[in-house]
Design a protein around this motif. Sequence first.
Motif, short mmCIF file in Angstrom:
data_model
loop_
_atom_site.label_atom_id
_atom_site.label_comp_id
_atom_site.label_asym_id
_atom_site.label_seq_id
_atom_site.Cartn_x
_atom_site.Cartn_y
_atom_site.Cartn_z
N PHE A 33 -7.76 13.05 4.64
CA PHE A 33 -6.96 12.77 5.94
C PHE A 33 -6.30 11.29 5.92
N THR A 34 -5.25 11.46 5.96
CA THR A 34 -4.18 10.47 6.04
C THR A 34 -3.27 10.29 7.40
N LEU A 35 -3.11 9.20 7.75
CA LEU A 35 -2.47 8.71 8.95
C LEU A 35 -1.45 7.54 8.43
N THR A 36 -0.08 7.93 8.56
CA THR A 36 1.05 7.20 8.08
C THR A 36 1.84 6.83 9.18
N GLU A 37 2.17 5.62 9.51
CA GLU A 37 2.72 5.12 10.63
C GLU A 37 4.31 4.78 10.31
N ASN A 38 5.26 5.35 11.04
CA ASN A 38 6.74 4.84 10.97
C ASN A 38 7.17 4.33 12.17
N LYS A 39 7.10 3.04 12.40
CA LYS A 39 7.57 2.56 13.61
C LYS A 39 8.92 2.59 14.22
N ASP A 40 9.84 2.63 13.09
CA ASP A 40 11.30 2.62 13.22
C ASP A 40 11.38 4.15 13.74
#
Length: 354
Positions: A33-40
């Motif tokens: 289970f993975t969370l990937t943040e893309n702030k832009d």
Amino acid sequence: MGRNFILVFSILSAMVGLISCNAQMVQGKKERFTLTENKDGKRIDVAIDGRPFTSYIYPDVLMKPVLYPLSTSKGTLVTRGWPMDPRPGERVDHPHHVGLWFNYGDVNGLDFWNNSTDIPADRKSGYGTIKHRTVTKMTNGNNSAELEVSMDWQKPDGTKLLSEETKFIFSEAGTTRAIERITTLRALREEVAFKDNKEGLIGIRLARELEHPSKKAEIFTDAGGKTTNVAKLNNEGVTGKYRSSEGKEGDDVWGTRGNWVNLTSTIGGEPVSLVILDHPQNVGYPTYWHARGYGLFAANPLGQKEMSAGKDVLNFKLPAGQSVTFRYKILIHSGSNLSDDQVKTEFIKFAATK
């Protein structure tokens, strides 16, 4: 003694190196289970074994953060695409219905539920906005992933009315994906009143196949008097059916109480069950269900007068400085339709959590 010391030191160094190497291998192992943040991009993507599950998104075109889209373990979408990613044959009503969200239709007189870019500027003074503030924690894992975020419920002038702390727990067991949402609202400088209103509290806008077959065109009016036309469409492949813990079915679920509701259908030959579980610690438990055949699936524990035709009244208030917590669990099951007993078992397990 010098030679022995060198020998022992060499052995210890080799052991440390081996341990370090093993630790790196463990650390380097990709968690399920993975969370990937893309702030832009103003989003956090949730994946299971590299396969998309959902995303926490907060673009400027939305008046609140949402989880969008939601998919089964086979990758089938259970949420409507419009207005973010339109798909053929979908309804194009209620632009504020996007993915899975949490808000309310009358908070100190402000409508947070119906707010969208569709509201004209001269009417914006009656609507509130929920703004993403920060990601406080992201945890990947082999059994689940956890996302903790902070938001602000704002008045039209930007003044903060409520602070929100929400924890999402994403998991999967077999072909059942699950989302737990634990949301704590805190009143800031003033008492916050959640006046009885049918527009609330946690909602999902459904893919066309999960709707009830459309028998007629309808017109819906929100708390501010704004009307929305809901057209009758082609019913091919549309087989959705609600069933509550109290045995209510179809359109009869609307305006009734229950511990849970199970929505079943088939999408492209894939049997799907979409379930919302209430929690006994929630205000207004057991919740009333704001479940509409045209594709709105929502639980509303606060709009009791509206949902009960005046038999019950709540008008929940939160004094300044105090907080309230709501807990819900969403199940997305693929490969069969969950039975009453199966959903009841899941509810009992969820009800025992604190």
